[in-house]
Design an enzyme around this catalytic site. Structure first.
Site, PDB file in Angstrom:
ATOM      1  CG  ASN A   1      -4.270  -0.330  -3.546  1.00  0.00           C
ATOM      2  OD1 ASN A   1      -4.754  -0.261  -2.419  1.00  0.00           O
ATOM      3  ND2 ASN A   1      -3.306   0.481  -3.947  1.00  0.00           N
TER       4      ASN A   1
ATOM      5  CD  GLU B   1      -1.123  -3.206   2.377  1.00  0.00           C
ATOM      6  OE1 GLU B   1      -0.405  -2.310   1.867  1.00  0.00           O
ATOM      7  OE2 GLU B   1      -2.246  -3.531   1.943  1.00  0.00           O
TER       8      GLU B   1
ATOM      9  CD  GLU C   1      -4.037   0.818   1.738  1.00  0.00           C
ATOM     10  OE1 GLU C   1      -4.038   1.379   0.629  1.00  0.00           O
ATOM     11  OE2 GLU C   1      -3.003   0.606   2.395  1.00  0.00           O
TER      12      GLU C   1
HETATM   13  O1  AHR Z   1       1.546  -3.111  -0.868  1.00  0.00           O
HETATM   14  C1  AHR Z   1       1.307  -2.228  -1.918  1.00  0.00           C
HETATM   15  C2  AHR Z   1      -0.012  -1.475  -1.783  1.00  0.00           C
HETATM   16  O2  AHR Z   1       0.067  -0.593  -0.707  1.00  0.00           O
HETATM   17  C3  AHR Z   1      -1.245  -2.298  -1.489  1.00  0.00           C
HETATM   18  O3  AHR Z   1      -1.838  -2.816  -2.625  1.00  0.00           O
HETATM   19  C4  AHR Z   1      -2.161  -1.301  -0.847  1.00  0.00           C
HETATM   20  O4  AHR Z   1      -3.078  -1.897   0.040  1.00  0.00           O
HETATM   21  C5  AHR Z   1      -1.225  -0.314  -0.187  1.00  0.00           C
HETATM   22  O5  AHR Z   1      -1.558   0.988  -0.472  1.00  0.00           O
END
Ligand code: AHR
Length: 503
Positions: free
Chosen positions: A72, A292, A173
């Site tokens: 994010n 992720e 995202e």
């Molecule tokens: O890894 C933590 C957060 O999770 C990241 O910043 C984001 O891409 C996801 O929502």
């Protein structure tokens, strides 16, 4: 006692093990960078300010690739803030995590760290607040050899040779309303396609990742992928997937079955991508970058969200127990099983922030429980991934219905002849006997090494004062007898068994 068995045969190959399956993620978030990888005043800090205790643990973890700098965070990030003399770098608001970013660490420092850690960098671009021009600028800074303004700027900042980054994430995202610069699928797809097209004009062979959904529970899941891919299909190589798991309402049975959800998620994204390919009459097949994934006690975080403007506050420093480690091991089984389509993955994150490595500022660094299945899988998964169809009893889960109690995958290294079985027992009370006929290998195999992550207390954790409370143990009694591997798996356990040719 439960019993489970499966056949192994070197002919049942899914795909080669991709080293990029063992990627990780460093975001400018919480204490991942500051007091995580970087802490100039720490007793182990090297001349660049990097913690050598964390570097050593990163190498031990067997990380191949690191996604950077977010997350994010990246959707509001200006990469230029992090280059040049540190004293001149601005302090900025990080709107994603309501923190202050000092920019002491930027791309040049991170590339130095990556060189020391021996990892490839997967660079995430800001397509939240920024667009094609800024993506081209950072690409030029990172990858252009010389003579242009930004290549010369990099050289004047100490990096004479281009960094040669080959994999770029086209944003992060952007389907999520929480994302700075959140977009509709159409808005994002057009931007990603044009960014990709422009970047490829300079470097046709880049590997580019389009953003998939931020989770499969998003209301736009699958529709987002379909629309984005219709706009980007010819320009990208990967679609991303993100998934985090936690025990909800104390339901450990469903939590232990998280890999069932990951399997389903991967199959759904693959089907969606292939359906777009069919519609476009394309022979190209996209890959998935599962960039992720992890266990994350997200519900706890949402209840205690930090809103102070601090530099590197502790954020989501989840402390992991044995059950979490077993789930992480089973998620790695799922990723390996899909090696034909998932060829890159990043456990989120590397240090402190939902991470296998924890640190104290000025103090210790230690391995969380989830460190162990990752490190062992990264070290032992070699050669080809073999298809495994366990015959095992099942149990009923609230979230995923009927789920097999035993899940497994195996790898076979044609060069050494080694075969490694990765297996999880999801039962919360019953051990399981495992039987694996090995006749297909045409050579006598013997047990070379065994590891199991299990504890009589599934809630046991590692801490700064007791960093090795949970460590992998030998899987006592595992043997090859009469051409069959036989082992007993404890309840709530993840195990790895490496077999080698008899001399
Ligand atoms: O890894 C933590 C957060 O999770 C990241 O910043 C984001 O891409 C996801 O929502």
């Amino acid at each position: 006692m439960l019993s489970a068995s499966f056949r192994l045969d070197p002919a049942f190959t899914i795909a080669p093990v991709s080293r990029r399956t063992f990627g990780s993620f460093v975001e400018h978030m919480g204490r991942c960078v500051y007091t995580g990888i970087y802490e100039p005043t720490h007793p182990t800090a090297d001349s660049d300010g990097f913690r050598q205790d964390v570097l050593a643990l990163t190498r031990e973890l067997g990380v191949s690739t690191v996604r950077y700098p977010g997350g994010n965070f990246v959707s509001g990030y200006r990469w230029e803030d992090g280059i040049g003399p540190v004293a001149d770098r601005p302090v900025r608001r990080d709107l994603a995590w309501h923190s202050l970013e000092t920019n002491e660490v930027g791309i040049d420092e991170f590339m130095r760290w990556a060189g020391k850690a021996g990892v490839e960098v997967m660079y995430a671009l800001n397509l939240g607040t920024r667009g094609v021009a800024e993506a081209l600028d950072v690409q030029e800074y990172l990858n252009h050899p010389d003579r242009t303004r930004l290549a010369e700027l990099r050289r004047s900042n100490g990096a004479d040779k281009p960094y040669g980054i080959s994999m770029f994430c086209l944003g992060n995202e952007l389907d999520g309303p929480w994302q700075t610069g959140h977009k509709t699928a159409y808005e994002y797809g057009r931007l990603a396609a044009e960014t990709a097209r422009a970047m490829r004009a300079a470097e046709p062979d880049l590997e580019l990742v389009a953003c998939g959904s931020s989770s499969s529970s998003m209301p736009t899941f699958a529709a987002w992928e379909a629309e984005v891919l219709e706009l980007t299909y010819d320009q990208v190589d990967y679609i991303s997937a993100h998934a985090y798991y936690e025990p909800l309402d104390g339901d450990i049975g469903s939590f232990l079955a998280s890999a069932v959800d990951m399997d389903h998620f991967i199959n759904s994204v693959t089907a969606t991508a292939d359906s777009v390919g069919a519609k476009l009459k394309s022979k190209k097949r996209l890959k998935i970058s599962f960039d992720e994934w992890n266990v994350w006690y997200l519900t706890r975080f949402q209840a205690t969200r930090e809103t102070e403007w601090q530099v590197a506050p502790p954020v989501i420093e989840d402390s992991y127990n044995v059950t979490d480690a077993v789930v992480v091991g089973s998620l790695l089984i799922s990723l390996l099983r899909h090696s034909d389509r998932v060829t890159a993955a990043c456990q989120a994150q590397l240090v402190n922030v939902i991470a296998p490595i924890r640190t104290e500022p000025g103090g210790a660094a230690w391995r969380q429980t989830i460190f162990h299945p990752f490190a062992l899988t990264s070290r032992l998964a070699k050669g080809d991934v073999l298809r495994v169809e366990p015959a095992a009893p099942s149990y009923e889960t609230a979230r995923y219905g009927d789920v097999p109690l035993i899940d497994a995958v195996a790898t076979h290294d044609p060069e050494s002849g080694d075969v490694t079985v990765f297996v999880v027992n999801r039962s919360q009370d019953a051990p399981a006997t495992l039987t694996v006929p090995l006749a297909g290998f045409g050579a006598d195999l013997q047990v070379a090494e065994t590891w199991t992550v299990h504890d009589d207390d599934p809630n046991a954790t590692n801490t700064a004062t007791d960093p090795d409370r949970v460590v992998p143990h030998d899987l006592a009694g595992a043997t090859v007898t009469d051409g069959e591997l036989r082992a007993t798996l404890a309840p709530v356990s993840w195990s790895a068994i490496r077999l080698t040719r008899t001399a």
